[in-house]
Design a protein around this motif. Structure first.
Motif, short mmCIF file in Angstrom:
data_model
loop_
_atom_site.label_atom_id
_atom_site.label_comp_id
_atom_site.label_asym_id
_atom_site.label_seq_id
_atom_site.Cartn_x
_atom_site.Cartn_y
_atom_site.Cartn_z
N VAL A 133 39.68 28.49 41.75
CA VAL A 133 39.23 29.90 40.82
C VAL A 133 37.93 29.55 40.38
O VAL A 133 36.72 30.13 40.33
N GLN A 134 37.86 28.87 39.26
CA GLN A 134 36.25 28.23 38.65
C GLN A 134 35.36 28.12 39.90
O GLN A 134 34.57 29.40 39.10
N TYR A 135 34.72 27.81 40.56
CA TYR A 135 33.62 27.82 41.69
C TYR A 135 34.09 29.15 41.99
O TYR A 135 32.53 29.25 42.32
N ALA A 136 34.36 29.74 42.32
CA ALA A 136 34.35 31.01 43.43
C ALA A 136 34.23 31.86 42.44
O ALA A 136 33.30 33.65 42.53
N TYR A 137 34.59 32.46 40.87
CA TYR A 137 34.48 32.73 40.08
C TYR A 137 32.69 32.33 39.86
O TYR A 137 31.57 33.90 39.62
N ALA A 138 32.30 31.34 39.04
CA ALA A 138 31.58 30.88 38.97
C ALA A 138 29.86 31.40 39.62
O ALA A 138 28.43 31.86 39.65
N HIS A 139 30.84 31.61 41.39
CA HIS A 139 29.52 31.37 42.44
C HIS A 139 29.88 33.24 43.30
O HIS A 139 28.87 33.33 44.04
N GLY A 140 30.51 33.77 42.40
CA GLY A 140 30.35 35.59 42.64
C GLY A 140 31.21 35.93 43.69
O GLY A 140 30.80 36.79 44.62
N LEU A 141 32.07 34.99 44.36
CA LEU A 141 32.91 34.88 45.18
C LEU A 141 33.79 35.62 44.90
O LEU A 141 34.21 36.60 46.53
N MET A 142 35.18 35.15 43.99
CA MET A 142 35.97 35.76 43.58
C MET A 142 35.83 36.69 42.36
O MET A 142 35.44 36.03 41.33
N SER A 143 36.25 37.06 41.18
CA SER A 143 36.54 37.92 40.22
C SER A 143 38.19 37.96 40.07
O SER A 143 39.06 38.10 40.81
N GLY A 144 38.00 38.69 38.96
CA GLY A 144 40.27 38.83 38.32
C GLY A 144 40.57 40.35 38.83
O GLY A 144 39.73 41.00 39.29
N THR A 145 41.77 40.10 38.79
CA THR A 145 42.03 41.97 39.31
C THR A 145 42.29 42.63 37.23
O THR A 145 43.18 43.62 38.30
N GLY A 146 42.21 42.10 36.59
CA GLY A 146 41.66 43.24 35.95
C GLY A 146 42.25 42.64 34.57
O GLY A 146 43.82 41.80 34.40
N GLU A 147 42.10 43.07 33.17
CA GLU A 147 43.28 42.20 31.44
C GLU A 147 42.77 40.68 31.53
O GLU A 147 44.17 39.96 31.33
N GLY A 148 41.89 40.03 31.92
CA GLY A 148 42.31 38.72 32.12
C GLY A 148 42.99 37.96 33.08
O GLY A 148 43.38 36.64 33.01
N GLN A 149 43.05 38.87 34.42
CA GLN A 149 43.88 38.07 35.10
C GLN A 149 43.62 37.09 36.42
O GLN A 149 42.32 38.70 36.68
N PHE A 150 43.68 36.47 37.27
CA PHE A 150 43.46 36.31 38.47
C PHE A 150 44.29 36.61 39.39
O PHE A 150 44.21 37.14 40.47
N GLY A 163 51.19 33.18 60.95
CA GLY A 163 51.24 34.26 60.44
C GLY A 163 52.24 35.37 58.73
O GLY A 163 52.03 36.24 58.89
N GLY A 164 51.85 33.94 57.84
CA GLY A 164 52.27 33.94 56.75
C GLY A 164 50.80 34.66 56.26
O GLY A 164 50.28 34.54 56.22
N PHE A 165 51.09 34.75 54.82
CA PHE A 165 50.13 36.01 53.98
C PHE A 165 48.96 35.00 53.20
O PHE A 165 49.74 34.23 53.10
N THR A 166 48.01 34.76 53.27
CA THR A 166 47.20 34.69 52.07
C THR A 166 46.77 34.29 50.72
O THR A 166 46.63 35.90 50.63
N THR A 167 47.63 34.45 49.81
CA THR A 167 47.30 34.59 48.64
C THR A 167 45.95 34.23 48.46
O THR A 167 45.02 33.63 48.57
N ARG A 168 46.59 34.84 46.71
CA ARG A 168 44.10 35.09 46.48
C ARG A 168 44.01 33.01 45.65
O ARG A 168 43.09 32.61 45.52
N ALA A 169 45.27 32.96 45.31
CA ALA A 169 44.75 31.31 44.62
C ALA A 169 44.75 30.44 46.49
O ALA A 169 43.44 29.08 46.42
N GLN A 170 45.32 30.59 47.02
CA GLN A 170 44.65 29.68 48.71
C GLN A 170 43.39 30.45 48.99
O GLN A 170 42.23 29.54 49.36
N ALA A 171 42.89 31.63 48.80
CA ALA A 171 41.90 31.69 49.24
C ALA A 171 40.54 31.13 48.85
O ALA A 171 39.61 31.44 49.16
#
Length: 235
Positions: free
Chosen positions: A69-86, A215-223
């Motif tokens: 998560v830190q890597y994805a955030y630092a490299h602009g791949l993923m951001s949060g969902t608001g109010e300090g939440q991932f 067929g299972g869904f990919t969570t944001r942590a898994q992504a």
């Protein structure tokens, strides 16, 4: 302790209230010699300190997805969902994954729009979907929809990453034998090759020793974990 908490104190007392000696085995494990009476075990927990390098209150150090998560955030791949939440346990949408790969490609200029009936110009994912469609990374559904807000399945994730690697000229020949997974036969025909490739690359692993759950869904942590490994593999 629940995720995000650590053991602060632990005590054991006998029926008279006398303290029972504890032996610390390390790793949060303790033992004691059972006295000749009932005992009371009391524990208190404290929130783990929030890493100042992390903007997310719900991503605690030590979790299996923390570094990704830190890597994805630092490299602009993923951001949060608001109010300090991932929101690590939320499902990742199809539009979100395509947008992330569009960023990974450098957000190239887009000319024209997609042929998908449910992707309108100006939608936050429109440029990413248009770029991915134009370069053969996504093809959508037979009814000409892309369904950007649908949760992305694990086999869809594998297929999109596979096509992105092909587009970048970095699709190697490594493939995994999926026969060890009890649900290998449930992988869609179009996803057999991408899933074999993704498992060989270490991008997707079984949810258990013998289950891929295509067929299972990919969570944001898994992504975050998958995209971090993918980004590093591409160099």
């Amino acid at each position: 302790p629940n995720s995000g908490y650590t053991l602060k104190s632990l005590s054991v007392t006998d029926a008279t209230g006398k303290a029972v000696a504890l032996t610390d085995l390390g790793g949060g494990k303790y033992t004691f010699v059972m006295p000749a009476s009932a005992v009371t075990v009391s524990a208190t927990f404290a929130a783990q300190p929030v890493d100042p390098a992390s903007p997310f209150d719900d991503v605690a150090p030590g979790t299996w997805y923390y570094d990704a998560v830190q890597y994805a955030y630092a490299h602009g791949l993923m951001s949060g969902t608001g109010e300090g939440q991932f929101s690590p346990d939320l499902a990742t949408s199809r539009g979100m994954i395509v947008t992330i790969l569009y960023r990974l490609a450098g957000s190239p200029a887009i000319s024209g729009s997609t042929a998908f009936t449910d992707v309108a110009k100006g939608d936050w994912y429109a440029d990413g979907v248009a770029w991915a469609s134009a370069n053969g990374i996504v093809s959508g559904y037979p009814d000409r929809t892309f369904r950007p807000n649908d949760p992305i399945t694990r086999e869809q994730m594998a297929a999109i990453l596979y096509q992105y690697a092909r587009f970048q000229g970095k699709l190697d020949s490594g493939r995994a034998n999926l026969s060890a997974f009890a649900d290998a036969q449930s992988i869609s025909a179009w996803a057999q090759e991408p899933m074999s490739w993704a498992v060989a690359q270490g991008l997707i692993s079984g949810l258990s020793a013998d289950t891929l759950a295509p067929g299972g869904f990919t969570t944001r942590a898994q992504a975050a974990v998958i995209l971090t490994a993918f980004s590093k593999a591409l160099g």
